[in-house]
Scaffold this motif. Sequence first.
Motif, PDB file in Angstrom:
ATOM      1  N   ASN A   1      29.032  -4.408 -34.174  1.00  0.00           N
ATOM      2  CA  ASN A   1      29.388  -4.880 -35.511  1.00  0.00           C
ATOM      3  C   ASN A   1      30.785  -4.430 -35.928  1.00  0.00           C
ATOM      4  OD1 ASN A   1      26.793  -5.786 -35.471  1.00  0.00           O
ATOM      5  ND2 ASN A   1      25.989  -4.220 -36.847  1.00  0.00           N
TER       6      ASN A   1
ATOM      7  N   ASP B   1      31.779  -4.899 -43.617  1.00  0.00           N
ATOM      8  CA  ASP B   1      33.046  -5.572 -43.336  1.00  0.00           C
ATOM      9  C   ASP B   1      34.217  -4.607 -43.247  1.00  0.00           C
ATOM     10  OD1 ASP B   1      33.197  -4.792 -45.959  1.00  0.00           O
ATOM     11  OD2 ASP B   1      33.877  -6.725 -46.739  1.00  0.00           O
TER      12      ASP B   1
ATOM     13  N   LEU C   1      19.428 -16.031 -42.450  1.00  0.00           N
ATOM     14  CA  LEU C   1      20.730 -16.668 -42.347  1.00  0.00           C
ATOM     15  C   LEU C   1      20.646 -17.960 -43.143  1.00  0.00           C
ATOM     16  CD1 LEU C   1      21.357 -16.128 -38.524  1.00  0.00           C
ATOM     17  CD2 LEU C   1      22.371 -14.835 -40.416  1.00  0.00           C
TER      18      LEU C   1
ATOM     19  N   VAL D   1      25.882  -9.428 -33.702  1.00  0.00           N
ATOM     20  CA  VAL D   1      26.000  -9.933 -35.065  1.00  0.00           C
ATOM     21  C   VAL D   1      27.299  -9.399 -35.656  1.00  0.00           C
ATOM     22  CG1 VAL D   1      24.565  -8.037 -35.963  1.00  0.00           C
ATOM     23  CG2 VAL D   1      24.921 -10.093 -37.353  1.00  0.00           C
ATOM     24  N   ARG D   2      28.081 -10.284 -36.254  1.00  0.00           N
ATOM     25  CA  ARG D   2      29.361  -9.916 -36.841  1.00  0.00           C
ATOM     26  C   ARG D   2      29.291 -10.041 -38.359  1.00  0.00           C
ATOM     27  NH1 ARG D   2      31.220  -7.032 -32.774  1.00  0.00           N
ATOM     28  NH2 ARG D   2      31.359  -8.230 -30.828  1.00  0.00           N
ATOM     29  N   ASN D   3      29.893  -9.055 -39.050  1.00  0.00           N
ATOM     30  CA  ASN D   3      29.891  -9.012 -40.514  1.00  0.00           C
ATOM     31  C   ASN D   3      28.481  -9.153 -41.099  1.00  0.00           C
ATOM     32  OD1 ASN D   3      32.725  -8.712 -40.789  1.00  0.00           O
ATOM     33  ND2 ASN D   3      32.974 -10.915 -40.443  1.00  0.00           N
TER      34      ASN D   3
ATOM     35  N   ASP E   1      17.467 -17.555 -38.683  1.00  0.00           N
ATOM     36  CA  ASP E   1      17.894 -18.772 -39.381  1.00  0.00           C
ATOM     37  C   ASP E   1      16.740 -19.223 -40.263  1.00  0.00           C
ATOM     38  OD1 ASP E   1      18.477 -21.492 -40.105  1.00  0.00           O
ATOM     39  OD2 ASP E   1      19.839 -21.637 -38.382  1.00  0.00           O
TER      40      ASP E   1
ATOM     41  N   PRO F   1      26.223 -14.137 -41.741  1.00  0.00           N
ATOM     42  CA  PRO F   1      26.790 -13.458 -40.573  1.00  0.00           C
ATOM     43  C   PRO F   1      26.792 -14.390 -39.358  1.00  0.00           C
ATOM     44  CG  PRO F   1      25.127 -12.093 -41.653  1.00  0.00           C
ATOM     45  CD  PRO F   1      25.016 -13.461 -42.250  1.00  0.00           C
ATOM     46  N   THR F   2      27.639 -14.085 -38.405  1.00  0.00           N
ATOM     47  CA  THR F   2      27.700 -14.826 -37.154  1.00  0.00           C
ATOM     48  C   THR F   2      26.924 -14.075 -36.086  1.00  0.00           C
ATOM     49  OG1 THR F   2      29.888 -15.695 -37.712  1.00  0.00           O
ATOM     50  CG2 THR F   2      29.227 -15.794 -35.399  1.00  0.00           C
ATOM     51  N   VAL F   3      25.999 -14.773 -35.434  1.00  0.00           N
ATOM     52  CA  VAL F   3      25.216 -14.175 -34.356  1.00  0.00           C
ATOM     53  C   VAL F   3      25.514 -14.945 -33.076  1.00  0.00           C
ATOM     54  CG1 VAL F   3      22.922 -13.588 -33.507  1.00  0.00           C
ATOM     55  CG2 VAL F   3      23.398 -13.469 -35.966  1.00  0.00           C
ATOM     56  N   GLU F   4      26.122 -14.273 -32.105  1.00  0.00           N
ATOM     57  CA  GLU F   4      26.469 -14.894 -30.837  1.00  0.00           C
ATOM     58  C   GLU F   4      26.277 -13.893 -29.708  1.00  0.00           C
ATOM     59  OE1 GLU F   4      30.447 -16.275 -31.011  1.00  0.00           O
ATOM     60  OE2 GLU F   4      30.028 -17.955 -32.368  1.00  0.00           O
TER      61      GLU F   4
ATOM     62  N   GLU G   1      25.402 -22.796 -45.890  1.00  0.00           N
ATOM     63  CA  GLU G   1      26.481 -22.716 -46.869  1.00  0.00           C
ATOM     64  C   GLU G   1      26.006 -23.260 -48.225  1.00  0.00           C
ATOM     65  OE1 GLU G   1      31.158 -24.131 -47.431  1.00  0.00           O
ATOM     66  OE2 GLU G   1      30.050 -24.581 -45.594  1.00  0.00           O
TER      67      GLU G   1
END
Length: 492
Positions: A181, A295, A378, A446-448, A195, A439-442, A381
């Motif tokens: 992270n 963050d 998640l 997980v980011r941010n 999601d 957040p972005t999960v890839e 938008e």
Amino acid sequence: MGRNTRKRRTPLATKIVAGAAALAVGGGGLVWANFYASAHEDHGGHNRTRSAGAQVATIDCPDVGQKIRDVPDRARGEVDGELATMDSQITNAYQRLATTRRAQAGDSQFVQNTILGPLKDRRKAIIDRIQLEINRAGGKADDNLDELAGCQGRPADQQNGGGQNGGQNGGGQDQEGNDDNGNGVAGPVAEDFVDINDVRPNSRDSRNGLAADGDGGSTGSFTTDCGVNENNLFNSDNLIAAPGVDNGAHHTHDYVGNQDNDAFSSDEDLANADTSCQNQGDKSTYYWPVLRLQDGTQEFDANDQGGGAEGNIGKILKPAEARIRFVGSRQGDVVAMPKFLRVITGDAKSFTNGDANANSSWSCSGFEDRQVTDKYPLCPEGSQVLRTVNFQSCWDGQNIDSANHRDHMAFVQEDGSCANGFQAVPQLQIRLAYDIPAPTVENGQVRNPYAVDSFPEQLHKPITDHNDFINVMDEDLMNEVVDCINRGEDCQ
């Protein structure tokens, strides 16, 4: 951002200050040094891959406080102080666990001999004191409490133990040497998120948190508007569970309503305090762990116990809306809550305690029929993250608190009735809405991420979410709330 600057008095119970076994990083958090060691290490110029499952992710200790029943009133302060000391011991042991990974890699008995064994001895000493204090005050301590002294290490590869991906998403370094992270904090991890489109509608287990209101009985409601903590009242105390103990929660709380909230507030302090509620007759205190966006933001508590020094880092997110509502019973009228009634719902230690008392519900606006307890949603938008709890609404008719802070209150049964002679009181329902970018999960990362503040060893799991309430409504307002609900009207 501001903080609670109220001068603290000398604690009546043991003052707790968690050990400073951590180093501050850019975001103000703990450096969980080689938290999973990692699954990929460099030794002597060539790489060696080890099993992440050999590593212990966190410390799992029996919750002594929830097992205690018979505590005379005059011993409760001392017992609560001892229990808070026990929490601090777990925090220190967890920090020791997180900062000795290289030593653990070279000695399979390191965790047991150096961390868990000494922790058991220290916990045993506290349990002995608790038993002595209860007996000295005229109670009868449970002789079996000693069985709760020992703690276990929970491996990284256990399903609920900090991530099945081990070093790749467990809070240490990934295989490319990057802190998980981007901040080195142990959690949340990718598997803590879902999601909202993948959540089945109407699938949440509802054994706890049942809504008391319905088509029959007392169908009214009373809404109190207390804001979203515009006054920036924060601290890491817990007046209910750890009165008289500095940093008793080991994580930061948001407060709305009563403005004199810390571990040393007396009932008189609460009664004489200001309130953020529009109805000035409501001086009740409503509080919950803050939600943070990891963050890299350095908040006011970035280097403090309860904040960054215990792994609670990042930008504190205020709710866009905090809806606080009281509703009735499906089976009949409700009665007034006694002044200074204390209620805890949810369990700050659900990750290690199990989900028996878990009572959080996460969702997204526009998807309210999809609720989860053990995942962060998640949201698409434009959709807000929703965080909801329905409190226990059955009262024993006598006590404003109990030894474990739970037994004097209960949830309604499936038919909406109260069991064991308990009486129905207005049910508190709190719904918090947040504007949070998803957040972005890839690739298992997980980011941010966003996450609730937690005890360090609870790894910021969503299932540890909880809410606390102390009723400080004046008598006239409480009677108005009861009358409104029993008449079937919607008031505020």
